[in-house]
Design a protein around this motif. Structure first.
Motif, short mmCIF file in Angstrom:
data_model
loop_
_atom_site.label_atom_id
_atom_site.label_comp_id
_atom_site.label_asym_id
_atom_site.label_seq_id
_atom_site.Cartn_x
_atom_site.Cartn_y
_atom_site.Cartn_z
N VAL A 237 0.80 -1.23 0.00
CA VAL A 237 0.00 0.00 0.00
C VAL A 237 0.84 1.28 0.00
N PRO A 238 1.92 1.39 0.77
CA PRO A 238 2.70 2.63 0.71
C PRO A 238 3.19 2.97 -0.70
N HIS A 239 3.39 1.96 -1.52
CA HIS A 239 3.84 2.19 -2.90
C HIS A 239 2.68 2.48 -3.84
N MET A 240 1.46 2.30 -3.34
CA MET A 240 0.27 2.53 -4.16
C MET A 240 -0.37 3.89 -3.88
N ARG A 241 -0.01 4.48 -2.77
CA ARG A 241 -0.59 5.77 -2.40
C ARG A 241 -0.32 6.80 -3.51
N GLY A 242 -1.36 7.54 -3.83
CA GLY A 242 -1.23 8.59 -4.84
C GLY A 242 -1.31 8.09 -6.27
N ARG A 243 -1.42 6.77 -6.46
CA ARG A 243 -1.52 6.23 -7.82
C ARG A 243 -3.00 6.17 -8.18
N ARG A 244 -3.37 6.80 -9.23
CA ARG A 244 -4.77 6.84 -9.65
C ARG A 244 -5.25 5.45 -10.08
#
Length: 190
Positions: A177-184
């Motif tokens: 999840v930390p790597h997915m934050r801000g990814r549309r």
């Protein structure tokens, strides 16, 4: 899709209105011809009119060396995703990656024992370093550890089965999840 207020607060990083409908992509692939055949590529299942809906997305798929995970890896690559997938069946995983690459897809196999956090870190690190982030996580691993029947399983086997089927998905999601934050359009599928 309607998400309750509590769930919405838990998943603020996901823009639900822009989520890619992953299940229909996977199901249409399987249902189009009945079952997946090793002799017929996913590209032939989908057809040109359905291509590109995951263009530029980065997907990490567990259990991708065979069965549903392999179909997901092939389908996502056919849809334009950059696919990183893992399994403990290395020869089969490498074969799936070679098939996808030979068909023009972008897929990379990595050894991934889902019970080993170091393997998770390596797989996530590869995806994020190579492609700049992570959009889709497919937790596709599960099964029984030890005895096949509930009443015959020991407490240790039951706990190991629970760990494989529940805790692994929770741990992987927390790491991804930390790597997915801000990814549309980010999505986690269990």
């Amino acid at each position: 899709m309607v998400i309750s207020g509590a769930a919405r607060r838990s998943f603020k990083f996901i823009d639900v209105s822009d989520m890619v409908p992953l299940a229909p992509i996977i199901m249409r692939t399987i249902l189009a011809k009945g079952t997946v055949s090793a002799n017929l590529s996913v590209w032939e299942y989908l057809g040109d009119e359905n291509m590109g809906r995951l263009e530029g997305k980065v997907a990490l798929i567990t259990g991708g060396a065979q069965g549903q995970g392999a179909v997901e890896a092939k389908t996502f690559a056919a849809e334009g995703a950059n696919v990183v997938f893992g399994d403990i069946l290395d020869a089969a995983g490498e074969a799936v990656a070679a098939e996808i690459q030979a068909s023009g897809g972008n897929a990379h196999y990595r050894h991934l024992d889902v019970t080993d956090e170091a393997d998770w870190q390596t797989a996530i690190g590869f995806a994020t370093e190579r492609f700049g982030g992570l959009d889709i996580l497919i937790n596709n691993v599960g099964g029984n550890v030890g005895a096949r029947k509930f009443m015959e399983s020991s407490d240790q086997e039951w706990l190991a089965t629970f760990d494989l089927n529940v805790h692994v998905a929770v741990r992987m999601t927390r790491l991804a999840v930390p790597h997915m934050r801000g990814r549309r359009g980010a999505a986690v599928v269990h």
